[in-house]
Design a protein around this motif. Structure first.
Motif, PDB file in Angstrom:
ATOM      1  N   GLU A  96      56.235 -16.639 -37.680  1.00 49.48           N
ATOM      2  CA  GLU A  96      56.571 -16.390 -36.196  1.00 49.48           C
ATOM      3  C   GLU A  96      55.072 -15.986 -35.783  1.00 49.48           C
ATOM      4  O   GLU A  96      54.359 -15.386 -36.581  1.00 49.48           O
ATOM      5  CB  GLU A  96      57.337 -15.278 -35.946  1.00 49.48           C
ATOM      6  N   ARG A  97      54.810 -16.089 -34.413  1.00 48.43           N
ATOM      7  CA  ARG A  97      53.574 -15.370 -33.799  1.00 48.43           C
ATOM      8  C   ARG A  97      53.603 -13.958 -33.880  1.00 48.43           C
ATOM      9  O   ARG A  97      54.642 -13.475 -33.673  1.00 48.43           O
ATOM     10  CB  ARG A  97      53.604 -16.124 -32.462  1.00 48.43           C
ATOM     11  N   GLU A  98      52.353 -13.422 -34.279  1.00 47.87           N
ATOM     12  CA  GLU A  98      52.296 -12.010 -34.459  1.00 47.87           C
ATOM     13  C   GLU A  98      51.120 -11.405 -33.575  1.00 47.87           C
ATOM     14  O   GLU A  98      50.230 -12.081 -33.396  1.00 47.87           O
ATOM     15  CB  GLU A  98      52.098 -11.619 -35.803  1.00 47.87           C
ATOM     16  N   GLY A  99      51.410 -10.306 -33.047  1.00 53.55           N
ATOM     17  CA  GLY A  99      50.038  -9.416 -32.518  1.00 53.55           C
ATOM     18  C   GLY A  99      49.403  -9.265 -33.461  1.00 53.55           C
ATOM     19  O   GLY A  99      49.305  -8.590 -34.647  1.00 53.55           O
ATOM     20  N   VAL A 100      47.825  -9.272 -33.270  1.00 59.78           N
ATOM     21  CA  VAL A 100      46.652  -8.936 -33.934  1.00 59.78           C
ATOM     22  C   VAL A 100      46.058  -7.823 -33.470  1.00 59.78           C
ATOM     23  O   VAL A 100      45.982  -6.789 -33.961  1.00 59.78           O
ATOM     24  CB  VAL A 100      45.913 -10.270 -33.890  1.00 59.78           C
ATOM     25  N   SER A 101      45.718  -7.752 -32.117  1.00 60.33           N
ATOM     26  CA  SER A 101      44.957  -6.724 -31.348  1.00 60.33           C
ATOM     27  C   SER A 101      44.916  -6.939 -29.905  1.00 60.33           C
ATOM     28  O   SER A 101      44.905  -8.151 -29.432  1.00 60.33           O
ATOM     29  CB  SER A 101      43.461  -6.775 -32.012  1.00 60.33           C
ATOM     30  N   VAL A 102      45.158  -5.780 -29.225  1.00 55.46           N
ATOM     31  CA  VAL A 102      45.333  -6.007 -27.867  1.00 55.46           C
ATOM     32  C   VAL A 102      44.518  -4.638 -27.085  1.00 55.46           C
ATOM     33  O   VAL A 102      44.204  -3.842 -27.843  1.00 55.46           O
ATOM     34  CB  VAL A 102      46.482  -6.087 -27.164  1.00 55.46           C
ATOM     35  N   ILE A 103      44.227  -4.902 -25.993  1.00 49.10           N
ATOM     36  CA  ILE A 103      43.497  -3.875 -24.990  1.00 49.10           C
ATOM     37  C   ILE A 103      44.491  -3.484 -24.121  1.00 49.10           C
ATOM     38  O   ILE A 103      45.042  -4.427 -23.431  1.00 49.10           O
ATOM     39  CB  ILE A 103      42.216  -4.418 -24.665  1.00 49.10           C
ATOM     40  N   GLN A 104      44.638  -2.382 -23.900  1.00 49.95           N
ATOM     41  CA  GLN A 104      45.240  -1.699 -22.806  1.00 49.95           C
ATOM     42  C   GLN A 104      44.316  -1.459 -21.410  1.00 49.95           C
ATOM     43  O   GLN A 104      43.314  -0.762 -21.525  1.00 49.95           O
ATOM     44  CB  GLN A 104      46.054  -0.426 -23.208  1.00 49.95           C
ATOM     45  N   HIS A 105      44.521  -2.519 -20.461  1.00 50.36           N
ATOM     46  CA  HIS A 105      43.547  -2.620 -19.442  1.00 50.36           C
ATOM     47  C   HIS A 105      43.089  -1.214 -18.806  1.00 50.36           C
ATOM     48  O   HIS A 105      42.033  -1.009 -18.688  1.00 50.36           O
ATOM     49  CB  HIS A 105      44.057  -3.484 -18.546  1.00 50.36           C
ATOM     50  N   ASN A 106      44.027  -0.446 -18.377  1.00 52.54           N
ATOM     51  CA  ASN A 106      43.821   0.674 -17.517  1.00 52.54           C
ATOM     52  C   ASN A 106      42.951   1.772 -18.255  1.00 52.54           C
ATOM     53  O   ASN A 106      42.025   2.246 -17.596  1.00 52.54           O
ATOM     54  CB  ASN A 106      45.237   1.560 -17.379  1.00 52.54           C
ATOM     55  N   ASP A 107      43.180   2.114 -19.565  1.00 53.03           N
ATOM     56  CA  ASP A 107      42.120   2.869 -20.355  1.00 53.03           C
ATOM     57  C   ASP A 107      41.020   2.205 -21.383  1.00 53.03           C
ATOM     58  O   ASP A 107      40.555   3.049 -21.928  1.00 53.03           O
ATOM     59  CB  ASP A 107      42.952   4.211 -20.568  1.00 53.03           C
ATOM     60  N   GLY A 108      41.564   1.135 -21.741  1.00 53.79           N
ATOM     61  CA  GLY A 108      40.556   0.390 -22.690  1.00 53.79           C
ATOM     62  C   GLY A 108      41.190   0.675 -24.096  1.00 53.79           C
ATOM     63  O   GLY A 108      40.491   0.519 -25.277  1.00 53.79           O
ATOM     64  N   LYS A 109      42.264   1.349 -24.196  1.00 54.31           N
ATOM     65  CA  LYS A 109      42.884   1.637 -25.710  1.00 54.31           C
ATOM     66  C   LYS A 109      42.913   0.364 -26.391  1.00 54.31           C
ATOM     67  O   LYS A 109      43.587  -0.564 -25.608  1.00 54.31           O
ATOM     68  CB  LYS A 109      44.059   2.541 -25.224  1.00 54.31           C
ATOM     69  N   THR A 110      42.653   0.425 -27.495  1.00 59.11           N
ATOM     70  CA  THR A 110      43.044  -0.776 -28.278  1.00 59.11           C
ATOM     71  C   THR A 110      43.972  -0.442 -29.341  1.00 59.11           C
ATOM     72  O   THR A 110      44.016   0.832 -30.017  1.00 59.11           O
ATOM     73  CB  THR A 110      41.622  -1.299 -29.187  1.00 59.11           C
ATOM     74  N   TYR A 111      44.804  -1.547 -29.986  1.00 58.59           N
ATOM     75  CA  TYR A 111      45.588  -1.452 -30.914  1.00 58.59           C
ATOM     76  C   TYR A 111      45.201  -2.858 -31.940  1.00 58.59           C
ATOM     77  O   TYR A 111      44.836  -3.885 -31.373  1.00 58.59           O
ATOM     78  CB  TYR A 111      47.059  -1.897 -30.133  1.00 58.59           C
ATOM     79  N   TYR A 112      45.656  -2.433 -33.054  1.00 63.52           N
ATOM     80  CA  TYR A 112      45.485  -3.360 -34.152  1.00 63.52           C
ATOM     81  C   TYR A 112      46.790  -3.494 -35.262  1.00 63.52           C
ATOM     82  O   TYR A 112      47.558  -2.400 -35.270  1.00 63.52           O
ATOM     83  CB  TYR A 112      44.344  -3.219 -34.760  1.00 63.52           C
ATOM     84  N   SER A 113      47.064  -4.649 -35.581  1.00 61.19           N
ATOM     85  CA  SER A 113      48.102  -4.679 -36.572  1.00 61.19           C
ATOM     86  C   SER A 113      47.577  -4.143 -37.940  1.00 61.19           C
ATOM     87  O   SER A 113      46.410  -4.294 -38.131  1.00 61.19           O
ATOM     88  CB  SER A 113      48.498  -6.141 -36.954  1.00 61.19           C
ATOM     89  N   ASP A 114      48.528  -3.800 -38.640  1.00 61.14           N
ATOM     90  CA  ASP A 114      47.917  -2.933 -39.987  1.00 61.14           C
ATOM     91  C   ASP A 114      47.327  -3.908 -40.816  1.00 61.14           C
ATOM     92  O   ASP A 114      46.198  -3.619 -41.740  1.00 61.14           O
ATOM     93  CB  ASP A 114      49.074  -2.511 -40.759  1.00 61.14           C
ATOM     94  N   SER A 115      47.500  -5.428 -40.850  1.00 60.25           N
ATOM     95  CA  SER A 115      46.845  -6.228 -41.501  1.00 60.25           C
ATOM     96  C   SER A 115      45.353  -6.569 -41.309  1.00 60.25           C
ATOM     97  O   SER A 115      44.837  -7.163 -41.870  1.00 60.25           O
ATOM     98  CB  SER A 115      47.802  -7.697 -41.706  1.00 60.25           C
ATOM     99  N   VAL A 116      45.195  -6.334 -39.877  1.00 60.12           N
ATOM    100  CA  VAL A 116      43.594  -6.645 -39.718  1.00 60.12           C
ATOM    101  C   VAL A 116      42.800  -5.139 -39.358  1.00 60.12           C
ATOM    102  O   VAL A 116      41.882  -5.295 -39.245  1.00 60.12           O
ATOM    103  CB  VAL A 116      43.694  -7.159 -38.429  1.00 60.12           C
ATOM    104  N   LYS A 117      43.628  -4.150 -39.427  1.00 61.11           N
ATOM    105  CA  LYS A 117      42.724  -2.621 -39.054  1.00 61.11           C
ATOM    106  C   LYS A 117      41.544  -2.365 -39.938  1.00 61.11           C
ATOM    107  O   LYS A 117      41.753  -2.792 -41.149  1.00 61.11           O
ATOM    108  CB  LYS A 117      43.820  -1.701 -39.025  1.00 61.11           C
TER     109      LYS A 117
END
Length: 130
Positions: free
Chosen positions: A43-64
């Motif tokens: 399945e398609r999975e999330g890797v990393s995203v940016i929250q536009h309003n404040d620039g906060k970033t998120y990563y999946s555990d597999s790529v952190k």
């Protein structure tokens, strides 16, 4: 809106690669922009995203710790810098944008974001192999 990815290719294990996403028609308010991937048979999975309003970033555990997401000052181009690549990183990488309230990923996690994204690029293939 539209998103166009570039930068995929073949790289050896342990190598590095950077992807770019040129986005247009971005939402006027709160949104997420970032990268997802889909490996064969998975399945398609999330890797990393940016929250536009404040620039906060998120990563999946597999790529952190190995991948870094960033964006240009205008916020129209998003990058994914990938280091210490592993064969299991082989996948088609997609850029996506979702008009979603700030705090969504904090509340529900990166894994739930895929279904909430509004538009997607066509993807770019990353192959990690010797």
């Amino acid at each position: 809106g539209a998103a166009v990815e570039s930068g995929g290719g073949l790289v050896e294990p342990g190598g590095s690669l950077s992807l770019s996403c040129a986005a247009s028609g971005l939402p006027p308010n709160s949104y997420y922009i970032g990268w997802f991937r889909q490996a064969p048979g998975k399945e398609r999975e999330g890797v990393s995203v940016i929250q536009h309003n404040d620039g906060k970033t998120y990563y999946s555990d597999s790529v952190k710790g190995r991948f870094t997401i960033s964006r240009d000052n205008a916020g129209n181009t998003v990058y994914l810098h990938m280091n210490n690549l592993k064969p299991e990183d082989t996948a088609v990488y997609y850029c996506a944008v979702g008009s979603i309230r700030m705090g969504y990923v904090d509340d529900f996690g990166l894994g739930t974001l895929r279904k909430a994204m509004n538009y997607w690029g066509k993807g770019t293939l990353v192959t990690v192999s010797s």
